[in-house]
Motif scaffolding. Structure first.
Motif, PDB file in Angstrom:
ATOM      1  N   SER A 119      46.596  18.047  21.892  1.00 52.14           N
ATOM      2  CA  SER A 119      47.753  18.834  22.345  1.00 52.14           C
ATOM      3  C   SER A 119      47.846  18.743  23.871  1.00 52.14           C
ATOM      4  O   SER A 119      46.852  18.421  24.535  1.00 52.14           O
ATOM      5  CB  SER A 119      47.578  20.288  21.924  1.00 52.14           C
ATOM      6  N   PRO A 120      49.008  19.027  24.428  1.00 57.52           N
ATOM      7  CA  PRO A 120      49.147  18.975  25.887  1.00 57.52           C
ATOM      8  C   PRO A 120      48.146  19.870  26.623  1.00 57.52           C
ATOM      9  O   PRO A 120      47.606  19.473  27.657  1.00 57.52           O
ATOM     10  CB  PRO A 120      50.589  19.443  26.121  1.00 57.52           C
ATOM     11  N   ALA A 121      47.869  21.048  26.095  1.00 57.04           N
ATOM     12  CA  ALA A 121      46.917  21.953  26.753  1.00 57.04           C
ATOM     13  C   ALA A 121      45.509  21.362  26.746  1.00 57.04           C
ATOM     14  O   ALA A 121      44.799  21.414  27.755  1.00 57.04           O
ATOM     15  CB  ALA A 121      46.932  23.316  26.062  1.00 57.04           C
ATOM     16  N   ASP A 122      45.106  20.797  25.601  1.00 58.24           N
ATOM     17  CA  ASP A 122      43.778  20.174  25.516  1.00 58.24           C
ATOM     18  C   ASP A 122      43.696  18.939  26.405  1.00 58.24           C
ATOM     19  O   ASP A 122      42.672  18.691  27.044  1.00 58.24           O
ATOM     20  CB  ASP A 122      43.441  19.805  24.067  1.00 58.24           C
ATOM     21  N   ARG A 123      44.776  18.161  26.453  1.00 57.60           N
ATOM     22  CA  ARG A 123      44.807  16.983  27.332  1.00 57.60           C
ATOM     23  C   ARG A 123      44.632  17.400  28.787  1.00 57.60           C
ATOM     24  O   ARG A 123      43.881  16.781  29.529  1.00 57.60           O
ATOM     25  CB  ARG A 123      46.120  16.217  27.175  1.00 57.60           C
ATOM     26  N   LYS A 124      45.330  18.446  29.170  1.00 55.58           N
ATOM     27  CA  LYS A 124      45.247  18.910  30.554  1.00 55.58           C
ATOM     28  C   LYS A 124      43.826  19.375  30.875  1.00 55.58           C
ATOM     29  O   LYS A 124      43.293  19.083  31.944  1.00 55.58           O
ATOM     30  CB  LYS A 124      46.242  20.044  30.795  1.00 55.58           C
ATOM     31  N   ALA A 125      43.208  20.082  29.945  1.00 49.06           N
ATOM     32  CA  ALA A 125      41.844  20.574  30.170  1.00 49.06           C
ATOM     33  C   ALA A 125      40.841  19.428  30.263  1.00 49.06           C
ATOM     34  O   ALA A 125      39.875  19.511  31.022  1.00 49.06           O
ATOM     35  CB  ALA A 125      41.448  21.529  29.047  1.00 49.06           C
ATOM     36  N   LEU A 126      41.088  18.367  29.496  1.00 49.60           N
ATOM     37  CA  LEU A 126      40.142  17.240  29.478  1.00 49.60           C
ATOM     38  C   LEU A 126      40.514  16.113  30.443  1.00 49.60           C
ATOM     39  O   LEU A 126      39.787  15.122  30.517  1.00 49.60           O
ATOM     40  CB  LEU A 126      40.030  16.685  28.056  1.00 49.60           C
TER      41      LEU A 126
END
Length: 174
Positions: free
Chosen positions: A134-141
């Motif tokens: 997801s975009p949020a997980d991508r941003k965090a990683l």
């Protein structure tokens, strides 16, 4: 009190004072180190380690991410092992009685190429993994795509250029 007991009391007192002074000094130095670590941890722009971010993800996603990143790392492992072996061989040749600069340069080039190939495999695997999130997980990683920031900042371009120039102007010994 006898002279002997005064000497013993004085020796005990001196020993206790030296011990107390050493303890105070050790606490003072340790406190400074702890304060430095806390200040470093609170620097603006500093992020938490990526593996900590992964651990807080949804368990199903976390397991998938870990599995895929480990698979990419295992695919890249032979390249990094080859890079280390070539570099060790170059170091051994450099320490030999007769120096062969062409062979050493070739080994170093092979080491760099192997390391670049391994890094490419790691990054490709990371991008494939990030593509599934997801975009949020991508941003965090997203930080997994960065290289070692602290090392990169320590090697400023000016310093690297000076080191190359110094190495180029150094006399070559037969």
């Amino acid at each position: 009190m006898t002279s002997r007991s005064l000497k013993i009391a004085l020796a005990v007192s001196v020993a206790l004072n030296v011990f107390a002074a050493a303890a105070v000094g050790a606490v003072w130095v340790a406190r400074d180190k702890i304060e430095d670590r806390v200040a470093e941890a609170h620097k603006q722009g500093r992020r938490e380690p990526v593996w900590d971010v992964i651990e807080r993800m949804d368990p199903a996603v976390r397991d998938q991410v870990k599995t895929q990143l480990r698979a990419a790392a295992m695919q890249a492992r032979p390249d990094f092992e080859e890079a280390r072996a070539a570099r060790r061989e170059a170091i051994a040749l450099t320490g030999a009685e007769t120096f062969d600069p062409v062979a050493v340069a070739a080994l170093l080039e092979r080491s760099r190429a192997s390391e670049a190939r391994g890094r490419s495999r790691l990054e490709t695997g990371a991008v494939e993994t990030l593509n599934q999130l997801s975009p949020a997980d991508r941003k965090a990683l997203a930080p997994i795509l960065s290289r070692h920031k602290a090392k990169r900042e320590a090697r400023k371009p000016e310093k690297a250029a000076k080191a190359v120039a110094a190495a180029a102007s150094a006399p070559v010994r037969p």
